[in-house]
Design an enzyme around this catalytic site. Structure first.
Site, short mmCIF file in Angstrom:
data_model
loop_
_atom_site.label_atom_id
_atom_site.label_comp_id
_atom_site.label_asym_id
_atom_site.label_seq_id
_atom_site.Cartn_x
_atom_site.Cartn_y
_atom_site.Cartn_z
N HIS A 195 0.82 -1.22 0.00
CA HIS A 195 0.00 0.00 0.00
C HIS A 195 0.85 1.26 0.00
O HIS A 195 0.34 2.35 -0.25
CB HIS A 195 -0.93 0.00 1.22
CG HIS A 195 -2.03 -1.01 1.11
ND1 HIS A 195 -3.32 -0.66 0.83
CD2 HIS A 195 -2.02 -2.36 1.20
CE1 HIS A 195 -4.07 -1.76 0.77
NE2 HIS A 195 -3.30 -2.80 0.99
N ASP A 214 3.59 9.51 -0.70
CA ASP A 214 2.38 8.77 -0.32
C ASP A 214 2.14 7.66 -1.34
O ASP A 214 2.25 7.90 -2.55
CB ASP A 214 1.18 9.75 -0.35
CG ASP A 214 0.15 9.42 0.71
OD1 ASP A 214 0.09 8.26 1.13
OD2 ASP A 214 -0.59 10.34 1.11
#
Ligand code: ADQ
Length: 492
Positions: A170, A382
């Site tokens: 992720h 991110d």
């Protein structure tokens, strides 16, 4: 249908997708609300799948009963992996959060390469593999999630267990100049190679993974097959691909247009009719670039006095890892900056920053999305960033503007219609705020329409299908994604 290719889906993640709370002597089990649960739950309940993970409770607590009740009600099994305090200290707080989290986000100076952390990480990954051996069968599909569990497939194989295991990361995967600093780089790479399929959020992360392998495996060979990379490295044969995660478009869009949310939004709109609201929503984390964001707002108010009294930043911060010293320091820094900037610019009837430090019910969050004129999503790094996607999906009036960091994985999909910024450059972000403030209504609408179109097509269900098709048919679904640095302007 790809779901006919396996018996049960077994999702393995650090935490179970529920929150357990003790009320008097009873446990209350509340389902998690993330998009991952929404997308996976139907596949899990189809054949009585399993979700395996730490329940978040102390090892002496017996939570089997309440978890079983939840399982019966929801049609899939929650299988707890019990971790001791020492396990949590070394594997979770230590190796996962003080080594892998900073390293994979490119903050290698923040890494604490302690041998005891690494040893505990291996032990806990091996425990997860042990639980897989206990409760799964060869026809099940094992889907392991995230950086906490990179060694599980290798441990499964070491136990001579035949299982089809996939992995999805992720968070980002960095290039060799960062990754190779890890003392256990070979072990982590061979851990990943032990999966049948390794999924990344972006093409950059996928390319970085392949580059690291090229450095460390002298006989590494790979070929591109459609959207997948087929990798051969010694005895390892695996596939890797990029699968940008998303949210459940319909779920967010429906909630946004519900009566409850509309009423809340209308109330919020009344509070600041003269101002444009800039929204920031983040977990407390140094990767999210919060101090830089506040400095950018300060710069905007200094450089463009016309914005004073006309814009306010509404910053929501969700508490996270508060027991870690560094996170407490970050919170102090944020609160100092908020106080300083408000002290510098506040005038009667106007405050530049509204700051909320707490988690909010989803309906409240959505009404904040809807009541805002622009979203400022400026992480320093991110994996994907779901907040920017949630903002656009909820903005069905199509009158909001998204200012987005080029270092968020989401930029690889939303680059055309978001205003992209380098979050390290306060002048650039300040200028983007001004641009968004003055952007014409029709341009706002066109940009937001385009953003929402992309998000409708490539939502969480697309992501799930794409990953499973890659796992079982060796072919992922086409999902346009740019390599962001190839897209950004070149040196003249
Ligand atoms: P996170 O780092 O947690 O996830 P993100 O993708 O932005 O980051 O998701 C945050 C979630 O928290 C969002 O769903 C948001 O709605 C929720 N949230 C934020 N503020 C909130 C508030 N005040 N109250 C309630 N809820 C709030 C990791 C990676 C990301 C990747 C995701 C999914 O770091 O890069 O996008 O996994 O793969």
């Amino acid at each position: 249908m790809v779901q006919d290719e396996f018996n049960r889906l077994v999702v393995v993640s650090n935490r179970l997708p529920v929150a357990l709370k003790k009320k008097n002597d009873d446990w209350e089990v509340k389902p998690g609300s993330g998009g991952l649960v929404t997308a996976l739950a139907p596949v899990l309940s189809r054949n009585g799948g399993i979700w395996m993970g730490w329940p978040g409770t102390a090892e002496e607590e017996d939570v089997t009963g309440p978890l079983n009740d939840f399982s019966r009600e929801h049609g899939y099994w929650l299988h707890p992996v019990i971790l001791s305090r020492e396990d949590l200290h070394g594997y979770y707080y230590g190796f996962s959060n003080e080594v892998l989290w900073p390293l994979l986000h490119g903050f290698h100076n923040r890494c604490n390469f302690k041998l005891e952390y690494w040893e505990r990480y291996q032990k806990v990954n091996s425990m997860f593999a042990g639980e897989i051996a206990k409760v799964t069968e060869p026809e099940d599909y094992i889907w392991v999630h995230d950086y906490h569990l990179m060694l599980v497939a290798k441990e499964v194989a070491r136990n001579k267990l035949q299982r089809n295991c996939g992995f999805f990361l992720h968070i980002p995967f960095p290039g060799p100049e960062i990754f190779l600093k890890l003392p256990w780089r070979r072990e982590i790479l061979s851990g990943l190679l032990s999966y049948d399929l390794v999924g990344f959020q972006t093409i950059e992360s996928l390319n970085n993974f392949v580059s690291c392998l090229e450095y460390l495996c002298f006989d590494m060979d790979y070929s591109i097959d459609g959207t997948l990379v087929k990798i051969k490295c010694g005895d390892y044969n695996t596939k890797a691909g990029n699968f940008p995660i998303s949210i459940d478009f319909d779920e967010f869009a429906d909630k946004a247009s519900s009566q409850e949310v509309s009423q809340r939004t209308a109330k919020l709109n009344l509070l600041h009719p003269e101002q444009q609201i800039i929204l920031g929503v983040d977990r407390l984390d140094y990767t999210k670039g919060l101090p830089q964001r506040f400095e950018s707002l300060r710069q905007a108010l200094l450089n463009y006095p016309d914005l004073r009294g006309k814009i306010s930043l509404l910053q929501l911060v969700v508490p996270s890892r508060e027991e870690v010293h560094e996170y407490r320091l970050l919170k102090e820094e944020i609160e100092r900056l908020v106080g300083e900037i408000n002290g510098q610019f506040t005038e009667p009837g106007w405050i530049p920053i509204h700051y909320l430090y707490r988690s909010l019910p989803r309906e409240d969050l959505i009404s904040f999305y809807m009541a805002s004129d622009m979203a400022l999503v400026t992480p320093l790094c991110d994996g994907m960033n779901l907040v920017c996607k949630e903002y656009c999906v909820c903005n069905y009036h199509e009158n909001g503007v998204l200012i987005l960091s080029e270092f968020a994985g989401a930029a690889s999909q939303l680059y055309n219609d978001a205003i992209l910024v380098n979050p390290n450059c306060v002048y650039e972000v300040a200028e983007a705020i001004r641009r968004a403030f003055y952007i014409h209504k029709s341009e706002r609408q066109t940009r937001m329409q385009n953003l929402r179109k992309v998000l409708k097509e490539y939502d969480i269900h697309f992501w799930l299908d794409s990953f499973l098709q890659a796992a079982f048919y060796g072919k992922a679904k086409e999902c346009p994604q740019a390599e962001i640095y190839r897209y950004l302007s070149k040196i003249d």
